[in-house]
Design an enzyme around this catalytic site. Structure first.
Site, PDB file in Angstrom:
ATOM      1  N   SER A   1       0.812  -1.224   0.000  1.00 29.07           N
ATOM      2  CA  SER A   1       0.000   0.000   0.000  1.00 29.07           C
ATOM      3  C   SER A   1       0.843   1.269   0.000  1.00 29.07           C
ATOM      4  O   SER A   1       0.349   2.334  -0.366  1.00 29.07           O
ATOM      5  CB  SER A   1      -0.942   0.005   1.207  1.00 29.07           C
ATOM      6  OG  SER A   1      -0.214   0.084   2.411  1.00 29.07           O
TER       7      SER A   1
ATOM      8  N   LYS B   1       0.303   4.722   6.967  1.00 28.61           N
ATOM      9  CA  LYS B   1      -0.220   5.489   5.844  1.00 28.61           C
ATOM     10  C   LYS B   1       0.297   6.920   5.953  1.00 28.61           C
ATOM     11  O   LYS B   1       0.765   7.364   7.001  1.00 28.61           O
ATOM     12  CB  LYS B   1      -1.757   5.481   5.845  1.00 28.61           C
ATOM     13  CG  LYS B   1      -2.387   4.105   5.650  1.00 28.61           C
ATOM     14  CD  LYS B   1      -2.201   3.573   4.251  1.00 28.61           C
ATOM     15  CE  LYS B   1      -2.953   2.267   4.020  1.00 28.61           C
ATOM     16  NZ  LYS B   1      -2.374   1.133   4.737  1.00 28.61           N
TER      17      LYS B   1
END
Length: 236
Positions: free
Chosen positions: A73, A127
């Site tokens: 990701s 993230k």
């Protein structure tokens, strides 16, 4: 002569019995001594183990810790595609997680946040911070709402790899209380040791974010205002 020999034999037998008796007593005392030492040894070992655990736990929560990054990701920033990317933990990127910054909520747009997943409390995610409280972000078609305003005490996070990331576009803004650290450096493998960039890359379109108006904090106010407030409380 025979009587003297008998006395000698009798003395030797008595001496041997005395020696055996003393030996048994000595062995019993030694065993008893070691048995009495066992609780003390267990206590010392437990004490040092508890101290080590407390020191380690405090260091991890206050200072930081190394962590491996699993998944795609955050490509290409972390775990970039290539022949070196494998499934073993030595093949993954390892980052240093700065917990001190998270405890003080000292993070800004572009930082790589490590936080507890809102969907699974046992899972930690990494993230990039895109928008902070008060900001407005245009999500386009990636979120149910085309425009989202970040509420107080929340942040908006996204993965660098939009095509393979479950982030705020799926579950919304993340409470700041779930953030446990900020990834500051890549520390493994040796060929990739570097300081992580704390800016939003162009591929994530930072222009989507309309920043909130910055209000003057106490730390930026003139000193005479502090004295005015103090005198007000003293008078009242």
């Amino acid at each position: 002569m025979a009587r003297n020999n008998f006395k000698t034999v009798l003395l030797e037998v008595l001496d041997s019995r005395t020696f055996l008796s003393l030996k048994k007593q000595f062995n019993a005392k030694s065993v008893q001594k070691y048995v009495l030492k066992i609780p003390r040894i267990v206590f010392q070992v437990g004490k040092k183990a508890s101290l080590g655990y407390c020191v380690g736990y405090t260091f991890i929560n206050l200072v930081g810790y190394p962590a491996s990054v699993n998944g795609k990701s955050m490509q290409p920033t972390l775990n970039p595609p290539g022949p070196s990317l494998g499934s073993g933990w030595l093949d993954m990127d390892w980052v240093w997680v700065n917990c001190w910054r998270a405890r003080r909520y000292n993070f800004s747009r572009g930082d790589l946040l490590v936080y507890t997943s809102p969907k699974d409390p046992q899972e930690y995610l990494i993230k990039r911070l895109i928008a902070v409280e008060g900001d407005t972000i245009a999500t386009g078609e990636r979120h149910s709402q085309p425009v989202v305003r970040i509420a107080q005490g929340q942040v908006w996070v996204e993965g660098d790899n939009w095509s393979n990331s479950v982030d705020s576009n799926m579950y919304g803004a993340v409470p700041k209380g779930l953030v446990s650290g900020v990834a500051s450096h890549i520390i493994w493998p040796p060929s990739r040791v570097q300081v992580l960039d704390s800016t939003v890359p162009a591929m994530l379109k930072p222009s989507r974010v309309t920043r909130a108006e910055v209000k003057m904090e106490w730390s930026t106010r003139p000193w005479h205002q502090f004295w005015k407030v103090l005198l007000y409380f003293i008078r009242n």
